[in-house]
Design a protein around this motif. Structure first.
Motif, mmCIF file in Angstrom:
data_model
loop_
_atom_site.group_PDB
_atom_site.id
_atom_site.type_symbol
_atom_site.label_atom_id
_atom_site.label_comp_id
_atom_site.label_asym_id
_atom_site.label_seq_id
_atom_site.Cartn_x
_atom_site.Cartn_y
_atom_site.Cartn_z
ATOM 1 N N VAL A 159 47.056 40.442 44.921
ATOM 2 C CA VAL A 159 46.724 41.700 44.181
ATOM 3 C C VAL A 159 47.700 42.935 45.090
ATOM 4 O O VAL A 159 47.130 42.803 46.281
ATOM 5 C CB VAL A 159 45.710 42.193 44.095
ATOM 6 N N LYS A 160 48.509 43.526 44.634
ATOM 7 C CA LYS A 160 49.201 44.556 45.421
ATOM 8 C C LYS A 160 48.555 45.981 44.794
ATOM 9 O O LYS A 160 48.346 46.070 43.712
ATOM 10 C CB LYS A 160 50.856 44.588 45.252
ATOM 11 N N TYR A 161 48.448 46.665 45.644
ATOM 12 C CA TYR A 161 47.580 48.008 45.593
ATOM 13 C C TYR A 161 48.098 49.403 45.934
ATOM 14 O O TYR A 161 48.364 49.245 47.308
ATOM 15 C CB TYR A 161 46.107 47.827 45.883
ATOM 16 N N LYS A 162 48.344 50.293 45.534
ATOM 17 C CA LYS A 162 48.884 51.584 45.844
ATOM 18 C C LYS A 162 47.936 52.695 45.407
ATOM 19 O O LYS A 162 47.761 52.729 44.200
ATOM 20 C CB LYS A 162 50.542 51.819 45.456
ATOM 21 N N LEU A 163 47.658 53.451 46.523
ATOM 22 C CA LEU A 163 46.655 54.697 46.160
ATOM 23 C C LEU A 163 47.194 55.830 46.827
ATOM 24 O O LEU A 163 47.530 55.910 48.023
ATOM 25 C CB LEU A 163 45.423 54.322 46.850
ATOM 26 N N ALA A 167 45.240 64.213 45.269
ATOM 27 C CA ALA A 167 43.864 64.155 45.190
ATOM 28 C C ALA A 167 43.078 63.022 46.167
ATOM 29 O O ALA A 167 42.196 63.191 46.322
ATOM 30 C CB ALA A 167 43.441 64.121 43.886
ATOM 31 N N THR A 168 44.070 62.433 46.673
ATOM 32 C CA THR A 168 43.534 61.409 47.790
ATOM 33 C C THR A 168 43.899 61.893 48.958
ATOM 34 O O THR A 168 44.913 62.355 49.503
ATOM 35 C CB THR A 168 44.478 60.128 47.474
ATOM 36 N N GLU A 169 42.705 61.679 49.736
ATOM 37 C CA GLU A 169 42.867 61.764 51.541
ATOM 38 C C GLU A 169 43.950 60.910 51.867
ATOM 39 O O GLU A 169 44.300 59.816 51.595
ATOM 40 C CB GLU A 169 41.663 61.473 52.059
ATOM 41 N N ALA A 170 44.717 61.521 52.934
ATOM 42 C CA ALA A 170 46.082 60.776 53.653
ATOM 43 C C ALA A 170 45.380 59.718 54.157
ATOM 44 O O ALA A 170 46.162 58.506 54.194
ATOM 45 C CB ALA A 170 46.459 61.791 54.550
ATOM 46 N N ALA A 171 44.309 59.407 54.745
ATOM 47 C CA ALA A 171 43.803 58.314 55.354
ATOM 48 C C ALA A 171 43.418 57.172 54.308
ATOM 49 O O ALA A 171 43.312 56.100 54.861
ATOM 50 C CB ALA A 171 42.422 58.616 56.306
ATOM 51 N N LYS A 172 43.121 57.632 53.197
ATOM 52 C CA LYS A 172 42.997 56.612 52.124
ATOM 53 C C LYS A 172 44.138 56.159 51.330
ATOM 54 O O LYS A 172 44.073 54.991 50.688
ATOM 55 C CB LYS A 172 41.847 57.054 51.265
ATOM 56 N N SER A 173 45.033 56.844 51.546
ATOM 57 C CA SER A 173 46.258 56.368 50.420
ATOM 58 C C SER A 173 47.114 55.470 51.357
ATOM 59 O O SER A 173 47.086 55.208 52.594
ATOM 60 C CB SER A 173 47.140 57.695 50.422
ATOM 61 N N GLY A 174 47.897 54.806 50.540
ATOM 62 C CA GLY A 174 48.867 53.835 51.142
ATOM 63 C C GLY A 174 49.189 52.509 50.504
ATOM 64 O O GLY A 174 48.846 52.677 49.208
ATOM 65 N N HIS A 175 49.667 51.426 51.161
ATOM 66 C CA HIS A 175 49.954 50.310 50.290
ATOM 67 C C HIS A 175 49.085 49.279 50.890
ATOM 68 O O HIS A 175 48.920 49.066 52.007
ATOM 69 C CB HIS A 175 51.382 50.032 50.563
ATOM 70 N N PHE A 176 48.299 48.433 50.110
ATOM 71 C CA PHE A 176 47.389 47.324 50.216
ATOM 72 C C PHE A 176 47.747 46.367 49.710
ATOM 73 O O PHE A 176 48.445 46.017 48.563
ATOM 74 C CB PHE A 176 46.031 47.780 49.919
ATOM 75 N N ILE A 177 47.306 44.972 50.120
ATOM 76 C CA ILE A 177 47.569 43.550 49.605
ATOM 77 C C ILE A 177 46.190 42.917 49.804
ATOM 78 O O ILE A 177 45.530 43.066 50.954
ATOM 79 C CB ILE A 177 48.655 43.104 50.087
ATOM 80 N N LYS A 252 44.021 44.362 52.887
ATOM 81 C CA LYS A 252 44.492 45.066 53.990
ATOM 82 C C LYS A 252 45.520 45.898 53.930
ATOM 83 O O LYS A 252 46.487 45.605 52.975
ATOM 84 C CB LYS A 252 45.019 43.847 54.716
ATOM 85 N N ARG A 253 45.766 46.872 54.783
ATOM 86 C CA ARG A 253 46.930 47.972 54.595
ATOM 87 C C ARG A 253 48.198 47.163 55.141
ATOM 88 O O ARG A 253 48.153 46.120 55.993
ATOM 89 C CB ARG A 253 46.392 49.120 55.678
ATOM 90 N N THR A 254 49.022 47.440 54.642
ATOM 91 C CA THR A 254 50.440 46.913 54.857
ATOM 92 C C THR A 254 51.679 47.897 54.871
ATOM 93 O O THR A 254 51.454 48.897 54.092
ATOM 94 C CB THR A 254 50.850 45.833 53.721
#
Length: 262
Positions: A159-163, A167-177, A252-254
């Motif tokens: 599962v690949k996940y982008k947030l 409206a999203t806090e910088a600490a929570k945004s990013g690319h995850f797998i 996990k953040r990637t």
């Protein structure tokens, strides 16, 4: 003795009716994606029909169902309570199948003058031999606090996940797998099987300031593309699955930048 006889006849009447009420509860689909969602038969909670319209109460007898829509109108200065009755004759009802006939003017018009409509309860509506490939989900920003969400689910359960989004806090945004547990993936496949994937369609409305949802499915060597601000009620459970993906997969953040088909 008199009271015993009265109690006996009351049981004869109410027990079958109670059993029928329990059979009616649930989400029902027709082959044409007409929908009845009956969550309550007491008349106290809202129920849904077809495109997600709310009905304030529901009246059920042994042979009929009546959805009621109540409202006030400016035509009478909001002093008169109007009730539109969507009445259906029950032709057949069991744990898996509900067949009804629209009998009131409102119900006939609502279901486009269909003679009879056969509904199958959601858990019994299963698409067989569904070979699912990649699935993509996109949820847009809105005029409010809606995050930008992109998800890709692969057949190997990756599962690949982008947030992101304003409206999203910088600490929570990013690319995850992450890797989806097999039991969770099997549940996801069941959601796909229950939503009439082969013939599934959405209203194409994309206006205004609401969230626009996009779903792309690869299955049985086919591609299905859906995009709408008003997705079908049929896909509610599936959309809830995507929106709660963080509770279903350990991510996990990637630093890898994902391209997800849109």
């Amino acid at each position: 003795m008199k009271y015993l006889l009265i109690a006996f006849f009351l049981l004869l009447f109410y027990v079958p009716l109670l059993a029928q009420h329990n059979q009616l509860k649930g989400t029902w689909y027709s082959a044409d994606q007409e929908i009845m969602v009956i969550e309550d038969t007491s008349g106290r909670l809202e129920n849904l029909m077809q495109r997600g319209e709310d009905f304030s109460n529901l009246v059920v007898t042994k042979k009929a169902i009546s959805f009621r829509r109540q409202y006030y109108s400016s035509r009478t200065n909001y002093n008169v309570l109007y009730t539109d009755k969507f009445d259906f004759k029950i032709l057949n009802c069991n744990d898996s199948v509900l067949t009804v006939m629209p009998v009131s003017d409102f119900s006939k018009k609502f279901f486009l003058n269909r003679g009879t409509i056969r509904f199958v309860k959601k858990q019994y509506w299963i698409s067989k031999d569904l070979k699912v490939g990649k699935v993509f989900f996109h949820s847009s920003e809105c005029f409010g606090s809606c995050p930008l969400i992109d998800i890709e689910i692969d057949p190997d359960r990756t599962v690949k996940y982008k947030l992101g989004g304003f409206a999203t806090e910088a600490a929570k945004s990013g690319h995850f797998i992450g890797k989806m547990p097999d039991s969770t993936y099997q549940f996801f496949l069941l959601l796909l099987q229950n939503c009439q994937l082969e013939t599934l369609r959405w209203n194409s409305v994309q206006c205004c300031d609401g969230v626009v949802v996009t779903l792309i499915f690869y299955f049985n060597k086919e591609r299905k593309y859906l995009k709408s601000m008003l997705p079908s009620v049929i896909t509610n459970d599936m959309l809830d699955f995507f929106y709660t993906i963080e509770s279903k997969v350990v991510f996990k953040r990637t630093d890898e930048k994902f391209y997800m088909e849109e």
